[in-house]
Scaffold this active site. Structure first.
Site, PDB file in Angstrom:
ATOM      1  N   GLN A 141       2.747   6.923   4.051  1.00  0.00           N
ATOM      2  CA  GLN A 141       3.787   6.748   3.034  1.00  0.00           C
ATOM      3  C   GLN A 141       5.168   6.700   3.703  1.00  0.00           C
ATOM      4  OE1 GLN A 141       3.078   6.193  -0.200  1.00  0.00           O
ATOM      5  NE2 GLN A 141       5.228   5.993  -0.742  1.00  0.00           N
TER       6      GLN A 141
ATOM      7  N   ASP B  54      -1.866  -1.511   4.237  1.00  0.00           N
ATOM      8  CA  ASP B  54      -0.459  -1.639   3.855  1.00  0.00           C
ATOM      9  C   ASP B  54       0.140  -2.947   4.390  1.00  0.00           C
ATOM     10  OD1 ASP B  54       1.234  -0.127   2.343  1.00  0.00           O
ATOM     11  OD2 ASP B  54       2.046   1.037   4.004  1.00  0.00           O
TER      12      ASP B  54
ATOM     13  N   LYS C 118      -1.758   7.252  -6.044  1.00  0.00           N
ATOM     14  CA  LYS C 118      -2.764   6.538  -5.233  1.00  0.00           C
ATOM     15  C   LYS C 118      -4.076   7.318  -5.220  1.00  0.00           C
ATOM     16  CE  LYS C 118       0.840   4.266  -2.610  1.00  0.00           C
ATOM     17  NZ  LYS C 118       1.850   4.358  -1.589  1.00  0.00           N
TER      18      LYS C 118
HETATM   19  N1  GUN Z   1       6.955   3.472   0.154  1.00  0.00           N
HETATM   20  C1  GUN Z   1       7.278   2.732  -0.937  1.00  0.00           C
HETATM   21  N2  GUN Z   1       6.415   1.713  -1.090  1.00  0.00           N
HETATM   22  C2  GUN Z   1       5.524   1.811  -0.087  1.00  0.00           C
HETATM   23  C3  GUN Z   1       4.380   1.034   0.291  1.00  0.00           C
HETATM   24  O1  GUN Z   1       4.020   0.034  -0.330  1.00  0.00           O
HETATM   25  N3  GUN Z   1       3.740   1.451   1.411  1.00  0.00           N
HETATM   26  C4  GUN Z   1       4.141   2.540   2.126  1.00  0.00           C
HETATM   27  N4  GUN Z   1       3.446   2.859   3.200  1.00  0.00           N
HETATM   28  N5  GUN Z   1       5.186   3.270   1.802  1.00  0.00           N
HETATM   29  C5  GUN Z   1       5.878   2.902   0.704  1.00  0.00           C
END
Ligand code: GUN
Length: 294
Positions: free
Chosen positions: A97, A120, A53
């Protein structure tokens, strides 16, 4: 029959080209979208995702901040961090995350994120807006990526029978709401199946579009799939492989070799849905900046 392979990269590139254009327009107005990613603990897969990211933000020219907190972070310290990011004018998107270490409440943390910065799409306000067909909210990135792949593939969503296996908020439930919405990319008839669904293979085999989002390698076998179905594999599972450089390889929730001959189209793993999540996160962050900055 040989299935059309729906690869994520060209579709993600199209999303990035749109992001680039939007970003240039924002920069001309003196605005720079900023994303904060919060990583708690040291889960290797989470660390890898966060790194990806960050790299994408830097490639595109977004402002990005990575906040790393130790595994034993207290709930109140994490909440204080979120509140600081809510107040930070240079940050338009906040992503924590997941999963968080077991002693932390994910629900409480997500509730603390300002809904207008929740790129998100997991805050109840945004899930509510998704359920209400309100376009001012944010939908979660992986479901948005799946929807975009289906739209770009041009095989149609409206009126189709979609079966999603997996009821997580992050993927299954949110994707169901997204494909159920009225309008382009929606209008599907949606079934969300899960581990307690009776006659699961039989339910799945009615799908024109079958989505696997359960996190179990190779779970979806040929008997789950109708001849001519479109299959979207959201699973990214690490399985031990002594012959691989890293000692593991990535496989999806779908037994690709068994299922592919029956499909009209199918996403591979890796190389399918995976790259779409970050692309949609970038798009959501740019949109958050536009909405917050006006
Ligand atoms: N962990 C795996 N995929 C995601 C996601 O799309 N967002 C977040 N916050 N955590 C994740």
């Amino acid at each position: 029959m040989s299935a059309q392979l729906i690869t994520g990269k060209p579709i993600a590139e199209k999303v990035y080209a749109e992001c680039h254009e939007d970003l240039e327009a924002l920069k001309k107005q003196g605005k720079l979208p900023g994303l904060a990613v919060v990583l708690v603990g040291d889960d290797p897969a989470s660390r890898a995702y966060v790194g990806m990211k960050e790299r994408k933000c830097s490639e595109l020219g977004l402002h990005s901040v990575k906040i790393e907190l130790p595994d034993d972070t207290k709930q109140e310290d994490l909440v204080a961090q979120i509140e600081a990011l809510n107040a930070d004018k240079s940050i338009h998107g906040i992503l924590v995350q997941l999963p968080l270490p077991g002693h932390l409440s994910e629900d409480e943390v997500i509730l603390k994120i300002a809904p207008e910065k929740d790129v998100d799409g997991l805050h109840p306000i945004n899930i509510g807006k998704l359920a209400m067909d309100d376009p001012t909210g944010f939908a979660p990135c992986t479901p948005l990526g799946c929807q975009r792949m289906l739209i770009e593939t041009g095989l149609g969503i409206s009126g189709k029978n979609v079966v999603i296996i997996g009821r997580s908020l992050l993927v299954g439930k949110s994707l169901g709401l997204l494909l159920l919405q009225k309008g382009e990319g929606g209008n599907a008839t949606v079934t969300i199946a899960h581990s307690r669904t009776e006659h699961l293979a039989q339910v799945a085999s009615k799908a024109d579009i079958l989505v696997a989002a359960i996190g179990m390698p190779g779970f979806v076998t040929a008997d789950f799939v109708k001849e001519g179905a479109v299959v979207i594999d959201v699973g990214i599972n690490r399985v031990d492989d002594a012959s691989a450089k890293r000692g593991y390889r990535l496989v999806g929730d779908v037994d690709f070799d068994a299922v592919e001959p029956k499909c009209a189209a199918i996403t591979p793993v890796p190389g399918g849905v995976g790259v779409m999540t970050i692309a949609m996160l970038m798009a959501n962050t740019i949109r958050a900046c536009r909405m917050i900055e006006g």
